[in-house]
Write an enzyme that holds these catalytic residues in place. Structure first.
Site, mmCIF file in Angstrom:
data_model
loop_
_atom_site.group_PDB
_atom_site.id
_atom_site.type_symbol
_atom_site.label_atom_id
_atom_site.label_comp_id
_atom_site.label_asym_id
_atom_site.label_seq_id
_atom_site.Cartn_x
_atom_site.Cartn_y
_atom_site.Cartn_z
ATOM 1 N N CYS A 64 55.616 99.315 193.851
ATOM 2 C CA CYS A 64 56.551 100.234 194.507
ATOM 3 C C CYS A 64 57.698 99.471 195.152
ATOM 4 C CB CYS A 64 55.824 101.087 195.540
ATOM 5 S SG CYS A 64 54.678 102.263 194.787
ATOM 6 N N HIS A 113 52.038 106.538 192.929
ATOM 7 C CA HIS A 113 52.113 106.311 194.370
ATOM 8 C C HIS A 113 53.186 107.218 194.971
ATOM 9 C CE1 HIS A 113 50.149 102.046 194.447
ATOM 10 N NE2 HIS A 113 49.377 102.972 193.903
ATOM 11 N N GLU A 135 55.601 106.467 196.903
ATOM 12 C CA GLU A 135 56.918 105.844 196.805
ATOM 13 C C GLU A 135 57.510 106.033 195.406
ATOM 14 O OE1 GLU A 135 54.331 103.040 199.403
ATOM 15 O OE2 GLU A 135 54.049 104.385 197.693
ATOM 16 N N CYS A 171 53.129 98.847 198.056
ATOM 17 C CA CYS A 171 52.536 97.798 197.223
ATOM 18 C C CYS A 171 53.662 97.078 196.490
ATOM 19 C CB CYS A 171 51.548 98.395 196.228
ATOM 20 S SG CYS A 171 52.341 99.310 194.876
#
Length: 141
Positions: free
Chosen positions: A99, A68, A70, A96
């Site tokens: 993260c 991701h 992040e 999410c």
């Protein structure tokens, strides 16, 4: 946030393009976008397993070859020896839960985001950790 959208344009994900920035004292520390680990084939080259299996957004993150945005923004800072504690995250999407846990442990104190994400536990953990969450309304939209 316009820089965050520009970073998201580098994403190699077939389902969602996400960009992230870590900022401290009005300076960009690191950028990240969602995509396969360095040196590995991208989803557009090998196909999207989550799409093939019909997995809805926000579920079964472990069945994705990509990191991701992040995650990548934290990894890039660590790779280059940049401390991120006390910084703010600017992201195209609400993080999410996976993260979120990383952002909390990295010492991120505020998160600005444009679009929601179907993950209620993430919002609960951010509130419990007292990480400020700010939804940014796009101007000119």
């Amino acid at each position: 946030m316009s820089i965050t959208r520009l970073v998201a344009s580098r994403s190699t994900c077939m389902r969602r393009k996400v960009g992230a920035l870590l900022v401290k004292d009005h300076r960009i520390l690191s950028t990240g976008y969602n995509g396969a680990p360095a040196g590995m084939k991208h989803c557009y080259e090998v196909g999207c397993l989550r799409e093939k299996l019909g997995i809805p957004s926000g579920q079964r993150h472990e069945l994705c070859r990509a990191l991701h945005a992040e995650q990548n923004v934290i990894i890039q800072a660590a790779f280059h020896g940049i401390p991120v504690a006390g910084s703010h995250l600017y992201c195209t999407n609400h993080p999410c839960v996976i993260c979120t846990k990383m952002l909390i442990n990295a010492g991120i104190t505020r998160i600005y985001y444009l679009e929601g994400y179907p993950d209620e536990l993430s919002a609960q953990l951010l509130q419990e950790a007292e990480v400020e969450l700010v939804k940014v309304e796009e101007q000119g939209a």
